[in-house]
Design a protein around this motif. Structure first.
Motif, PDB file in Angstrom:
ATOM      1  N   PRO A  30       0.798  -1.226   0.000  1.00 18.34           N
ATOM      2  CA  PRO A  30       0.000   0.000   0.000  1.00 18.34           C
ATOM      3  C   PRO A  30       0.837   1.286   0.000  1.00 18.34           C
ATOM      4  CG  PRO A  30      -0.440  -1.330   1.976  1.00 18.34           C
ATOM      5  CD  PRO A  30       0.539  -2.078   1.141  1.00 18.34           C
ATOM      6  N   ALA A  31       2.028   1.265   0.579  1.00 25.07           N
ATOM      7  CA  ALA A  31       2.847   2.475   0.644  1.00 25.07           C
ATOM      8  C   ALA A  31       3.696   2.682  -0.616  1.00 25.07           C
ATOM      9  CB  ALA A  31       3.764   2.418   1.865  1.00 25.07           C
ATOM     10  N   PHE A  32       3.640   1.736  -1.549  1.00 22.15           N
ATOM     11  CA  PHE A  32       4.450   1.840  -2.768  1.00 22.15           C
ATOM     12  C   PHE A  32       3.893   2.917  -3.687  1.00 22.15           C
ATOM     13  CE2 PHE A  32       5.411   0.589  -7.155  1.00 22.15           C
ATOM     14  CZ  PHE A  32       6.785   0.476  -7.093  1.00 22.15           C
ATOM     15  N   HIS A  33       4.788   3.740  -4.195  1.00 24.06           N
ATOM     16  CA  HIS A  33       4.387   4.800  -5.123  1.00 24.06           C
ATOM     17  C   HIS A  33       5.471   4.958  -6.178  1.00 24.06           C
ATOM     18  CE1 HIS A  33       2.704   8.511  -6.635  1.00 24.06           C
ATOM     19  NE2 HIS A  33       3.926   9.029  -6.589  1.00 24.06           N
ATOM     20  N   VAL A  34       5.062   5.092  -7.415  1.00 24.44           N
ATOM     21  CA  VAL A  34       6.003   5.285  -8.526  1.00 24.44           C
ATOM     22  C   VAL A  34       5.563   6.488  -9.340  1.00 24.44           C
ATOM     23  CG1 VAL A  34       6.127   4.308 -10.855  1.00 24.44           C
ATOM     24  CG2 VAL A  34       7.216   3.151  -9.036  1.00 24.44           C
ATOM     25  N   GLU A  35       6.503   7.329  -9.675  1.00 22.16           N
ATOM     26  CA  GLU A  35       6.252   8.463 -10.564  1.00 22.16           C
ATOM     27  C   GLU A  35       6.769   8.074 -11.945  1.00 22.16           C
ATOM     28  OE1 GLU A  35       5.028  11.676 -10.168  1.00 22.16           O
ATOM     29  OE2 GLU A  35       4.473  11.324  -8.079  1.00 22.16           O
ATOM     30  N   MET A  36       5.890   7.999 -12.917  1.00 26.53           N
ATOM     31  CA  MET A  36       6.289   7.665 -14.287  1.00 26.53           C
ATOM     32  C   MET A  36       6.466   8.954 -15.078  1.00 26.53           C
ATOM     33  SD  MET A  36       6.341   4.370 -14.143  1.00 26.53           S
ATOM     34  CE  MET A  36       6.259   3.692 -15.777  1.00 26.53           C
ATOM     35  N   GLN A  37       7.452   8.973 -15.935  1.00 31.24           N
ATOM     36  CA  GLN A  37       7.741  10.109 -16.813  1.00 31.24           C
ATOM     37  C   GLN A  37       7.857  11.410 -16.020  1.00 31.24           C
ATOM     38  OE1 GLN A  37       4.789  10.028 -19.939  1.00 31.24           O
ATOM     39  NE2 GLN A  37       5.541   8.095 -20.724  1.00 31.24           N
ATOM     40  N   ALA A  38       8.494  11.329 -14.854  1.00 30.65           N
ATOM     41  CA  ALA A  38       8.679  12.502 -14.003  1.00 30.65           C
ATOM     42  C   ALA A  38      10.104  13.022 -14.164  1.00 30.65           C
ATOM     43  CB  ALA A  38       8.415  12.133 -12.547  1.00 30.65           C
ATOM     44  N   GLU A  39      10.257  14.319 -14.070  1.00 34.25           N
ATOM     45  CA  GLU A  39      11.575  14.934 -14.161  1.00 34.25           C
ATOM     46  C   GLU A  39      12.098  15.198 -12.759  1.00 34.25           C
ATOM     47  OE1 GLU A  39      13.725  18.980 -15.875  1.00 34.25           O
ATOM     48  OE2 GLU A  39      11.604  18.638 -16.242  1.00 34.25           O
ATOM     49  N   ALA A  40      13.260  14.663 -12.455  1.00 30.94           N
ATOM     50  CA  ALA A  40      13.898  14.918 -11.165  1.00 30.94           C
ATOM     51  C   ALA A  40      14.711  16.198 -11.278  1.00 30.94           C
ATOM     52  CB  ALA A  40      14.789  13.752 -10.774  1.00 30.94           C
ATOM     53  N   THR A  41      14.402  17.171 -10.437  1.00 28.67           N
ATOM     54  CA  THR A  41      15.096  18.455 -10.499  1.00 28.67           C
ATOM     55  C   THR A  41      15.941  18.710  -9.256  1.00 28.67           C
ATOM     56  OG1 THR A  41      13.169  19.565  -9.549  1.00 28.67           O
ATOM     57  CG2 THR A  41      13.307  19.474 -11.954  1.00 28.67           C
ATOM     58  N   ASP A  42      15.752  17.904  -8.215  1.00 26.21           N
ATOM     59  CA  ASP A  42      16.473  18.128  -6.970  1.00 26.21           C
ATOM     60  C   ASP A  42      16.333  16.891  -6.098  1.00 26.21           C
ATOM     61  OD1 ASP A  42      18.013  19.461  -5.151  1.00 26.21           O
ATOM     62  OD2 ASP A  42      16.518  20.984  -4.650  1.00 26.21           O
ATOM     63  N   LEU A  43      17.110  16.821  -5.042  1.00 22.08           N
ATOM     64  CA  LEU A  43      17.011  15.745  -4.065  1.00 22.08           C
ATOM     65  C   LEU A  43      16.669  16.344  -2.713  1.00 22.08           C
ATOM     66  CD1 LEU A  43      20.169  13.646  -4.995  1.00 22.08           C
ATOM     67  CD2 LEU A  43      17.795  13.171  -5.602  1.00 22.08           C
ATOM     68  N   ILE A  44      15.969  15.575  -1.894  1.00 22.18           N
ATOM     69  CA  ILE A  44      15.650  16.005  -0.526  1.00 22.18           C
ATOM     70  C   ILE A  44      16.597  15.254   0.410  1.00 22.18           C
ATOM     71  CG2 ILE A  44      13.914  16.067   1.288  1.00 22.18           C
ATOM     72  CD1 ILE A  44      11.797  16.098  -0.964  1.00 22.18           C
ATOM     73  N   GLU A  45      17.375  16.024   1.175  1.00 25.29           N
ATOM     74  CA  GLU A  45      18.363  15.441   2.064  1.00 25.29           C
ATOM     75  C   GLU A  45      17.992  15.756   3.509  1.00 25.29           C
ATOM     76  OE1 GLU A  45      23.103  15.922   3.074  1.00 25.29           O
ATOM     77  OE2 GLU A  45      22.376  16.499   1.091  1.00 25.29           O
ATOM     78  N   GLU A  46      18.064  14.723   4.359  1.00 26.25           N
ATOM     79  CA  GLU A  46      17.837  14.897   5.797  1.00 26.25           C
ATOM     80  C   GLU A  46      18.921  14.158   6.546  1.00 26.25           C
ATOM     81  OE1 GLU A  46      13.916  13.514   6.782  1.00 26.25           O
ATOM     82  OE2 GLU A  46      12.918  15.034   5.555  1.00 26.25           O
ATOM     83  N   ASN A  47      19.598  14.844   7.432  1.00 27.40           N
ATOM     84  CA  ASN A  47      20.653  14.239   8.254  1.00 27.40           C
ATOM     85  C   ASN A  47      21.694  13.507   7.413  1.00 27.40           C
ATOM     86  OD1 ASN A  47      19.373  15.123  10.649  1.00 27.40           O
ATOM     87  ND2 ASN A  47      18.013  13.344  10.577  1.00 27.40           N
ATOM     88  N   GLY A  48      22.085  14.088   6.281  1.00 28.74           N
ATOM     89  CA  GLY A  48      23.102  13.501   5.443  1.00 28.74           C
ATOM     90  C   GLY A  48      22.656  12.343   4.578  1.00 28.74           C
ATOM     91  N   ARG A  49      21.342  12.072   4.526  1.00 28.17           N
ATOM     92  CA  ARG A  49      20.801  10.978   3.716  1.00 28.17           C
ATOM     93  C   ARG A  49      19.824  11.532   2.702  1.00 28.17           C
ATOM     94  NH1 ARG A  49      17.817   6.925   7.035  1.00 28.17           N
ATOM     95  NH2 ARG A  49      17.739   5.900   5.041  1.00 28.17           N
ATOM     96  N   ILE A  50      19.806  10.936   1.509  1.00 29.06           N
ATOM     97  CA  ILE A  50      18.826  11.294   0.512  1.00 29.06           C
ATOM     98  C   ILE A  50      17.542  10.546   0.848  1.00 29.06           C
ATOM     99  CG2 ILE A  50      18.245  11.269  -1.954  1.00 29.06           C
ATOM    100  CD1 ILE A  50      20.646  13.078  -1.182  1.00 29.06           C
ATOM    101  N   VAL A  51      16.462  11.279   1.059  1.00 27.88           N
ATOM    102  CA  VAL A  51      15.192  10.661   1.464  1.00 27.88           C
ATOM    103  C   VAL A  51      14.100  10.817   0.424  1.00 27.88           C
ATOM    104  CG1 VAL A  51      15.707  10.849   3.929  1.00 27.88           C
ATOM    105  CG2 VAL A  51      14.518  12.734   2.757  1.00 27.88           C
ATOM    106  N   GLY A  52      14.393  11.493  -0.665  1.00 28.42           N
ATOM    107  CA  GLY A  52      13.371  11.645  -1.711  1.00 28.42           C
ATOM    108  C   GLY A  52      13.664  12.808  -2.614  1.00 28.42           C
ATOM    109  N   GLY A  53      12.668  13.137  -3.378  1.00 23.99           N
ATOM    110  CA  GLY A  53      12.752  14.262  -4.301  1.00 23.99           C
ATOM    111  C   GLY A  53      11.420  14.973  -4.332  1.00 23.99           C
ATOM    112  N   PRO A  54      11.391  16.179  -4.841  1.00 26.11           N
ATOM    113  CA  PRO A  54      10.129  16.929  -4.878  1.00 26.11           C
ATOM    114  C   PRO A  54       9.136  16.291  -5.833  1.00 26.11           C
ATOM    115  CG  PRO A  54      11.857  18.109  -6.024  1.00 26.11           C
ATOM    116  CD  PRO A  54      12.489  16.905  -5.402  1.00 26.11           C
ATOM    117  N   ARG A  55       7.868  16.414  -5.520  1.00 24.99           N
ATOM    118  CA  ARG A  55       6.803  15.907  -6.392  1.00 24.99           C
ATOM    119  C   ARG A  55       6.133  17.065  -7.067  1.00 24.99           C
ATOM    120  NH1 ARG A  55       3.823  11.170  -3.036  1.00 24.99           N
ATOM    121  NH2 ARG A  55       5.603   9.819  -2.949  1.00 24.99           N
TER     122      ARG A  55
END
Length: 90
Positions: free
Chosen positions: A65-90
């Motif tokens: 249920p928590a799985f999510h996929v963005e298809m044909q999405a452009e990654a413009t940045d990364l979200i970093e918390e405490n030195g770890r990459i935790v995601g990207g903007p939607r």
């Protein structure tokens, strides 16, 4: 794939199995890698087109249920918390 419980389903997909990697210099042929000694459940490297592999992962991920996929999405940045990459903007 084995640790995720997906190996059997994965191996049902069309793939090629690479059991060893050889090279040739002049008339001399030699083995560069022999995967039969790997401490894994499969003694080979499975090869398949990337789009087939990614489609397989998406299909299997939809069971969660928590799985999510963005298809044909452009990654413009990364979200970093405490030195770890935790995601990207939607």
């Amino acid at each position: 794939m084995y640790e995720l419980g997906l190996l059997d389903e994965f191996l049902k997909r069309p793939h090629q199995e690479l059991h060893e990697l050889s090279g040739q210099v002049g008339n001399e042929t030699f083995t560069l890698a022999d995967f039969s000694h790997l401490p894994t459940h499969c003694k080979f490297v499975a090869m398949m087109p990337q789009w087939d592999f990614l489609n397989f992962l998406v299909e299997q991920g939809r069971r969660y249920p928590a799985f999510h996929v963005e298809m044909q999405a452009e990654a413009t940045d990364l979200i970093e918390e405490n030195g770890r990459i935790v995601g990207g903007p939607r």
